[in-house]
Design an enzyme around this catalytic site. Structure first.
Site, PDB file in Angstrom:
ATOM      1  N   ARG A  57       3.956  -7.922   1.499  1.00  0.00           N
ATOM      2  CA  ARG A  57       5.204  -7.290   1.967  1.00  0.00           C
ATOM      3  C   ARG A  57       5.056  -6.799   3.409  1.00  0.00           C
ATOM      4  O   ARG A  57       4.028  -6.260   3.802  1.00  0.00           O
ATOM      5  CB  ARG A  57       5.559  -6.102   1.076  1.00  0.00           C
ATOM      6  CG  ARG A  57       6.707  -5.270   1.657  1.00  0.00           C
ATOM      7  CD  ARG A  57       7.292  -4.281   0.696  1.00  0.00           C
ATOM      8  NE  ARG A  57       6.298  -3.491   0.009  1.00  0.00           N
ATOM      9  CZ  ARG A  57       6.542  -2.764  -1.071  1.00  0.00           C
ATOM     10  NH1 ARG A  57       7.752  -2.771  -1.593  1.00  0.00           N
ATOM     11  NH2 ARG A  57       5.590  -2.079  -1.642  1.00  0.00           N
TER      12      ARG A  57
ATOM     13  N   ARG B 210      10.770   8.341 -12.767  1.00  0.00           N
ATOM     14  CA  ARG B 210       9.548   7.587 -13.026  1.00  0.00           C
ATOM     15  C   ARG B 210       8.713   8.210 -14.140  1.00  0.00           C
ATOM     16  O   ARG B 210       7.643   7.710 -14.448  1.00  0.00           O
ATOM     17  CB  ARG B 210       8.705   7.587 -11.772  1.00  0.00           C
ATOM     18  CG  ARG B 210       8.741   6.248 -11.036  1.00  0.00           C
ATOM     19  CD  ARG B 210       8.074   6.540  -9.746  1.00  0.00           C
ATOM     20  NE  ARG B 210       7.403   5.457  -9.156  1.00  0.00           N
ATOM     21  CZ  ARG B 210       7.873   4.821  -8.092  1.00  0.00           C
ATOM     22  NH1 ARG B 210       9.051   5.077  -7.630  1.00  0.00           N
ATOM     23  NH2 ARG B 210       7.142   3.906  -7.521  1.00  0.00           N
TER      24      ARG B 210
ATOM     25  N   LYS C  40      13.063  -3.908  -6.424  1.00  0.00           N
ATOM     26  CA  LYS C  40      14.110  -2.868  -6.491  1.00  0.00           C
ATOM     27  C   LYS C  40      14.726  -2.657  -5.103  1.00  0.00           C
ATOM     28  O   LYS C  40      15.941  -2.689  -4.951  1.00  0.00           O
ATOM     29  CB  LYS C  40      13.519  -1.540  -7.009  1.00  0.00           C
ATOM     30  CG  LYS C  40      12.888  -1.663  -8.398  1.00  0.00           C
ATOM     31  CD  LYS C  40      12.367  -0.341  -8.912  1.00  0.00           C
ATOM     32  CE  LYS C  40      11.212   0.261  -8.136  1.00  0.00           C
ATOM     33  NZ  LYS C  40       9.950  -0.544  -8.159  1.00  0.00           N
TER      34      LYS C  40
ATOM     35  N   ARG D 203      -1.164   1.824  -8.650  1.00  0.00           N
ATOM     36  CA  ARG D 203       0.286   1.996  -8.867  1.00  0.00           C
ATOM     37  C   ARG D 203       0.723   1.304 -10.150  1.00  0.00           C
ATOM     38  O   ARG D 203       1.577   1.804 -10.878  1.00  0.00           O
ATOM     39  CB  ARG D 203       1.055   1.446  -7.655  1.00  0.00           C
ATOM     40  CG  ARG D 203       0.973   2.388  -6.467  1.00  0.00           C
ATOM     41  CD  ARG D 203       1.241   1.714  -5.155  1.00  0.00           C
ATOM     42  NE  ARG D 203       2.588   1.182  -5.031  1.00  0.00           N
ATOM     43  CZ  ARG D 203       2.952   0.352  -4.054  1.00  0.00           C
ATOM     44  NH1 ARG D 203       2.090  -0.016  -3.126  1.00  0.00           N
ATOM     45  NH2 ARG D 203       4.179  -0.101  -4.008  1.00  0.00           N
TER      46      ARG D 203
ATOM     47  N   ARG E 229       3.054  -1.273   4.726  1.00  0.00           N
ATOM     48  CA  ARG E 229       2.935   0.078   4.163  1.00  0.00           C
ATOM     49  C   ARG E 229       1.472   0.402   3.869  1.00  0.00           C
ATOM     50  O   ARG E 229       0.730  -0.465   3.416  1.00  0.00           O
ATOM     51  CB  ARG E 229       3.754   0.168   2.863  1.00  0.00           C
ATOM     52  CG  ARG E 229       5.157   0.664   3.071  1.00  0.00           C
ATOM     53  CD  ARG E 229       6.038   0.524   1.866  1.00  0.00           C
ATOM     54  NE  ARG E 229       5.497   1.059   0.623  1.00  0.00           N
ATOM     55  CZ  ARG E 229       6.164   1.085  -0.530  1.00  0.00           C
ATOM     56  NH1 ARG E 229       7.409   0.595  -0.590  1.00  0.00           N
ATOM     57  NH2 ARG E 229       5.621   1.575  -1.621  1.00  0.00           N
TER      58      ARG E 229
HETATM   59  P1  AP5 Z   1      10.432  -4.734  -2.973  1.00  0.00           P
HETATM   60  O1  AP5 Z   1      11.881  -5.007  -3.075  1.00  0.00           O
HETATM   61  O2  AP5 Z   1       9.950  -3.977  -1.808  1.00  0.00           O
HETATM   62  O3  AP5 Z   1       9.906  -4.102  -4.363  1.00  0.00           O
HETATM   63  P2  AP5 Z   1      10.101  -2.655  -4.971  1.00  0.00           P
HETATM   64  O4  AP5 Z   1      10.371  -2.816  -6.414  1.00  0.00           O
HETATM   65  O5  AP5 Z   1      11.083  -1.866  -4.164  1.00  0.00           O
HETATM   66  O6  AP5 Z   1       8.618  -2.145  -4.762  1.00  0.00           O
HETATM   67  P3  AP5 Z   1       7.994  -0.812  -4.233  1.00  0.00           P
HETATM   68  O7  AP5 Z   1       6.530  -1.107  -3.990  1.00  0.00           O
HETATM   69  O8  AP5 Z   1       8.741  -0.238  -3.053  1.00  0.00           O
HETATM   70  O9  AP5 Z   1       8.144   0.080  -5.432  1.00  0.00           O
HETATM   71  P4  AP5 Z   1       7.323   1.238  -5.784  1.00  0.00           P
HETATM   72  O10 AP5 Z   1       8.110   1.653  -6.939  1.00  0.00           O
HETATM   73  O11 AP5 Z   1       5.888   1.097  -6.010  1.00  0.00           O
HETATM   74  O12 AP5 Z   1       7.306   2.094  -4.415  1.00  0.00           O
HETATM   75  P5  AP5 Z   1       8.149   3.355  -3.955  1.00  0.00           P
HETATM   76  O13 AP5 Z   1       8.426   3.193  -2.526  1.00  0.00           O
HETATM   77  O14 AP5 Z   1       9.256   3.632  -4.888  1.00  0.00           O
HETATM   78  O15 AP5 Z   1       9.667  -6.149  -3.050  1.00  0.00           O
HETATM   79  C1  AP5 Z   1       8.259  -6.218  -2.924  1.00  0.00           C
HETATM   80  C2  AP5 Z   1       7.880  -7.486  -2.141  1.00  0.00           C
HETATM   81  O16 AP5 Z   1       8.225  -8.629  -2.927  1.00  0.00           O
HETATM   82  C3  AP5 Z   1       8.635  -7.638  -0.820  1.00  0.00           C
HETATM   83  O17 AP5 Z   1       7.788  -8.230   0.121  1.00  0.00           O
HETATM   84  C4  AP5 Z   1       9.803  -8.591  -1.146  1.00  0.00           C
HETATM   85  O18 AP5 Z   1      10.196  -9.386  -0.040  1.00  0.00           O
HETATM   86  C5  AP5 Z   1       9.175  -9.449  -2.252  1.00  0.00           C
HETATM   87  N1  AP5 Z   1      10.154  -9.851  -3.266  1.00  0.00           N
HETATM   88  C6  AP5 Z   1      11.171  -9.121  -3.789  1.00  0.00           C
HETATM   89  N2  AP5 Z   1      11.831  -9.829  -4.732  1.00  0.00           N
HETATM   90  C7  AP5 Z   1      11.182 -11.029  -4.801  1.00  0.00           C
HETATM   91  C8  AP5 Z   1      11.387 -12.196  -5.584  1.00  0.00           C
HETATM   92  N3  AP5 Z   1      12.366 -12.268  -6.489  1.00  0.00           N
HETATM   93  N4  AP5 Z   1      10.534 -13.240  -5.410  1.00  0.00           N
HETATM   94  C9  AP5 Z   1       9.507 -13.173  -4.500  1.00  0.00           C
HETATM   95  N5  AP5 Z   1       9.290 -12.088  -3.716  1.00  0.00           N
HETATM   96  C10 AP5 Z   1      10.115 -11.033  -3.870  1.00  0.00           C
HETATM   97  O19 AP5 Z   1       7.076   4.523  -4.176  1.00  0.00           O
HETATM   98  C11 AP5 Z   1       5.924   4.636  -3.367  1.00  0.00           C
HETATM   99  C12 AP5 Z   1       5.105   5.822  -3.830  1.00  0.00           C
HETATM  100  O20 AP5 Z   1       5.876   7.028  -3.706  1.00  0.00           O
HETATM  101  C13 AP5 Z   1       4.680   5.802  -5.309  1.00  0.00           C
HETATM  102  O21 AP5 Z   1       3.489   5.084  -5.500  1.00  0.00           O
HETATM  103  C14 AP5 Z   1       4.523   7.298  -5.601  1.00  0.00           C
HETATM  104  O22 AP5 Z   1       3.313   7.785  -5.072  1.00  0.00           O
HETATM  105  C15 AP5 Z   1       5.659   7.907  -4.803  1.00  0.00           C
HETATM  106  N6  AP5 Z   1       6.917   8.023  -5.578  1.00  0.00           N
HETATM  107  C16 AP5 Z   1       8.099   7.413  -5.299  1.00  0.00           C
HETATM  108  N7  AP5 Z   1       9.026   7.771  -6.199  1.00  0.00           N
HETATM  109  C17 AP5 Z   1       8.422   8.613  -7.066  1.00  0.00           C
HETATM  110  C18 AP5 Z   1       8.863   9.300  -8.222  1.00  0.00           C
HETATM  111  N8  AP5 Z   1      10.132   9.189  -8.676  1.00  0.00           N
HETATM  112  N9  AP5 Z   1       7.954  10.062  -8.903  1.00  0.00           N
HETATM  113  C19 AP5 Z   1       6.695  10.213  -8.446  1.00  0.00           C
HETATM  114  N10 AP5 Z   1       6.220   9.585  -7.365  1.00  0.00           N
HETATM  115  C20 AP5 Z   1       7.077   8.797  -6.667  1.00  0.00           C
END
Ligand code: AP5
Length: 218
Positions: free
Chosen positions: A130, A96, A21, A169, A158
């Protein structure tokens, strides 16, 4: 590349942790003109600055659990008051839970949901490998998207990108977030909202092309 002509109001970028994402959000922002609003990034900023919200969110994030809905909804409600949000935004990692989606439907008009699908078996490798550039916010991967050698020493991992936390997660995703895809399916039948589903298991470039082509077809 030109921006798509039929602008949806707000867009939701939906998918499991590590689906790509954050990686795809910049490109989608460029194509649609919508600023990226990532709840994960906003929470990490709050933790970094040790705000009261950050202190409360930290333990949930480090345990791989969702932060309570009330905190997230307040965060988003405040963000949506900012001037750059008036033409709609690109939500990354929000909503979410069904409760968050219901609240969102009261404060913003979501006209497009982009669902990125990636099998669980790919997620752990993506997340554990990552690396983030703290200066630019750029996302890299040790194998799939290596950073240029001259910035390698400043990259960070991270705190929640450990194998154990990823599994929590993923559980949170399956139990609390995935049911939203069905909720949006029902919601879209009653409204003009569109849903596009993209296979996120290809390379970063392949996924970007698939999203761009789906957006072009709207
Ligand atoms: P990346 O693009 O970073 O993936 P992402 O989908 O953004 O993953 P996140 O881990 O950031 O999502 P998340 O939803 O768990 O975390 P968030 O920060 O929102 O890609 C991942 C890796 O893969 C990278 O190294 C990239 O280079 C690689 N990659 C990408 N595309 C690829 C491909 N096609 N092929 C190969 N490699 C690839 O949330 C963190 C925490 O915050 C949550 O756990 C929760 O505690 C809290 N939180 C956030 N939002 C909420 C909410 N709305 N409600 C409640 N808690 C929340």
């Amino acid at each position: 590349m030109s921006a798509i002509s039929r602008q949806p109001s707000s867009i939701v970028l939906f998918g499991p942790p590590g689906a790509g994402k954050g990686t795809q959000a910049g490109k989608i922002s460029q194509l649609t003109g919508k600023p990226q609003v990532s709840t994960g990034d906003m929470l990490r900023e709050a933790v970094k600055h040790n705000t009261s919200l950050g202190k409360e969110a930290k333990e949930y994030m480090e345990a791989g659990l969702l932060v309570p809905d009330s905190i997230i909804i307040d965060l988003i409600s405040e963000r949506m008051k900012e001037s750059d949000a008036s033409g709609g935004v690109l939500f990354d990692g929000f909503p979410r839970t069904i409760a968050q989606a219901e609240e969102l439907s009261l404060i913003a008009n979501v006209s497009l949901v982009i669902m990125i699908q990636v099998p669980d078996e790919d997620i752990v490798e993506r997340i554990v490998g990552r690396r983030m550039d703290p200066e630019t916010g750029e996302i890299y991967h040790i194998n799939f998207n290596p950073a240029p050698a001259h910035i390698e020493s400043r990259l960070i991992q991270r705190k929640d990108d450990t194998e154990d936390t990823v599994r929590s997660r993923l559980n949170a995703y399956h139990e609390q977030t995935k049911p939203l895809s069905e909720w949006y399916g029902i919601f879209s039948d009653k409204t003009t909202m569109s849903i596009i589903t993209v296979d996120g298991s290809g390379t970063i470039e392949q996924v970007a092309k698939a999203i761009e082509s789906e957006l072009g077809g709207l």
